[in-house]
Motif scaffolding. Structure first.
Motif, mmCIF file in Angstrom:
data_model
loop_
_atom_site.group_PDB
_atom_site.id
_atom_site.type_symbol
_atom_site.label_atom_id
_atom_site.label_comp_id
_atom_site.label_asym_id
_atom_site.label_seq_id
_atom_site.Cartn_x
_atom_site.Cartn_y
_atom_site.Cartn_z
ATOM 1 N N ALA A 31 8.835 2.545 -10.368
ATOM 2 C CA ALA A 31 7.487 1.988 -10.279
ATOM 3 C C ALA A 31 7.007 2.097 -8.840
ATOM 4 O O ALA A 31 7.798 2.259 -7.907
ATOM 5 C CB ALA A 31 7.480 0.528 -10.736
ATOM 6 N N VAL A 32 5.704 2.005 -8.699
ATOM 7 C CA VAL A 32 5.111 2.073 -7.361
ATOM 8 C C VAL A 32 4.027 1.006 -7.245
ATOM 9 O O VAL A 32 3.381 0.663 -8.245
ATOM 10 C CB VAL A 32 4.540 3.478 -7.073
ATOM 11 N N GLN A 33 3.891 0.476 -6.060
ATOM 12 C CA GLN A 33 2.786 -0.410 -5.755
ATOM 13 C C GLN A 33 2.008 0.174 -4.592
ATOM 14 O O GLN A 33 2.590 0.822 -3.710
ATOM 15 C CB GLN A 33 3.287 -1.822 -5.365
ATOM 16 N N TRP A 34 0.697 -0.092 -4.584
ATOM 17 C CA TRP A 34 -0.160 0.245 -3.456
ATOM 18 C C TRP A 34 -0.777 -1.047 -2.931
ATOM 19 O O TRP A 34 -1.203 -1.909 -3.714
ATOM 20 C CB TRP A 34 -1.271 1.215 -3.866
ATOM 21 N N PHE A 35 -0.801 -1.142 -1.613
ATOM 22 C CA PHE A 35 -1.336 -2.326 -0.940
ATOM 23 C C PHE A 35 -2.343 -1.893 0.115
ATOM 24 O O PHE A 35 -2.264 -0.786 0.653
ATOM 25 C CB PHE A 35 -0.232 -3.095 -0.202
ATOM 26 N N ARG A 36 -3.231 -2.832 0.453
ATOM 27 C CA ARG A 36 -4.065 -2.683 1.646
ATOM 28 C C ARG A 36 -3.837 -3.928 2.485
ATOM 29 O O ARG A 36 -3.824 -5.047 1.962
ATOM 30 C CB ARG A 36 -5.537 -2.542 1.305
ATOM 31 N N SER A 42 -2.652 -9.705 5.807
ATOM 32 C CA SER A 42 -1.955 -9.918 4.544
ATOM 33 C C SER A 42 -2.002 -8.665 3.679
ATOM 34 O O SER A 42 -2.981 -7.922 3.702
ATOM 35 C CB SER A 42 -2.594 -11.081 3.775
ATOM 36 N N LEU A 43 -0.943 -8.454 2.909
ATOM 37 C CA LEU A 43 -0.883 -7.322 1.989
ATOM 38 C C LEU A 43 -1.576 -7.703 0.688
ATOM 39 O O LEU A 43 -1.162 -8.630 0.000
ATOM 40 C CB LEU A 43 0.573 -6.943 1.707
ATOM 41 N N ILE A 44 -2.620 -6.949 0.371
ATOM 42 C CA ILE A 44 -3.379 -7.182 -0.847
ATOM 43 C C ILE A 44 -2.929 -6.162 -1.883
ATOM 44 O O ILE A 44 -2.909 -4.957 -1.603
ATOM 45 C CB ILE A 44 -4.891 -7.036 -0.589
ATOM 46 N N GLY B 107 3.281 -13.013 0.735
ATOM 47 C CA GLY B 107 2.643 -14.007 1.564
ATOM 48 C C GLY B 107 2.098 -13.379 2.826
ATOM 49 O O GLY B 107 2.308 -12.186 3.070
ATOM 50 N N PRO B 108 1.414 -14.169 3.656
ATOM 51 C CA PRO B 108 0.796 -13.632 4.872
ATOM 52 C C PRO B 108 1.797 -13.351 5.993
ATOM 53 O O PRO B 108 1.465 -12.671 6.958
ATOM 54 C CB PRO B 108 -0.170 -14.734 5.293
#
Lengths: 108, 115
Positions: A31-36, A42-44, B107-108
């Motif tokens: 699986a893969v996740q993408w964040f901004r 903070s990672l969204i 978390g942040p």
């Protein structure tokens, strides 16, 4: 060890244009996740994929476990899309392995 | 987006001092991960738990860190004797399950500076 190679490291876009970020994996990932990373650091969460493609607004992501890559497409880029994007992949019940990020700069 | 709570946001310690940070995972998430992110955006997995049980940890964590996730209390990560190289952003993440992959929510972070 397992690695995630993310490219490009930096991307400059004009508003209204689009481009793609890519992550290649040295082994089969489940699986893969993408964040901004937002302005507060903070990672969204943008996407989580175990296969196929997902779309959310102007963002679209694809994951091909067999071919060992994932992509994140940005279309009609807006100023608020600027930031650092990370992909992270996982082999199954274990920790995420992160790419080193793509800094996206969108200009008027 | 994420409801993972980390405290403190910033931590400054001298070399040799203990540094402790806490994490409250999202409600209903039994799996907790700790990662270290350095200034070059490189992430390193440190340890993870399912409820109170350690699932995996790296050598460095085993030797120099103390971590726990007691029931009904925040999870914690403590560096026993801080070194300059420990200066980094420490991220806590939680997810719903371990046996099959589940999305992780972060978390942040706690930004540790070791002087």
């Amino acid at each position: 060890g397992d690695q995630v190679e993310q490219s490009p490291s930096a991307l400059s876009l004009h508003e209204g244009t689009g481009s793609a970020l890519r992550c290649n994996f040295t082994t089969t990932m489940r699986a893969v996740q993408w964040f901004r990373k937002n302005s507060r650091g903070s990672l969204i969460n943008l996407f989580y994929l175990a296969s196929g493609t997902k779309e959310n607004g102007r963002l679209k992501s694809a994951f091909d476990s067999k071919e060992r890559y994932s992509t994140l497409h940005i279309r009609d880029a807006q100023l608020e899309d600027s930031g650092t994007y990370f992909c992270a992949a996982e082999r199954g019940g274990r920790a995420l392995i992160f790419g080193t990020g793509t800094t996206v700069s969108v200009s008027p | 987006n994420s409801k993972v709570i980390q405290t403190p946001r910033y931590l400054v310690k001298g070399q040799g001092q203990k540094a402790k940070m806490r994490c409250i995972p999202e409600k209903g998430h039994p799996v907790v991960f700790w990662y270290q992110q350095n200034k070059n955006n490189e992430f390193k997995f440190l340890i993870n738990f399912q409820n109170q049980e350690v699932l995996q940890q790296i050598d460095m964590t085993e030797k120099r860190f103390s971590a726990e996730c007691p029931s009904n209390s925040p999870c914690s990560l403590e560096i026993q004797s801080s070194e300059a190289g420990d200066s980094a952003l420490y991220l806590c993440a939680s997810s719903l399950r371990r046996t099959n992959y589940a999305e992780q929510f972060f978390g942040p972070g706690t930004r540790l500076t070791v002087l």
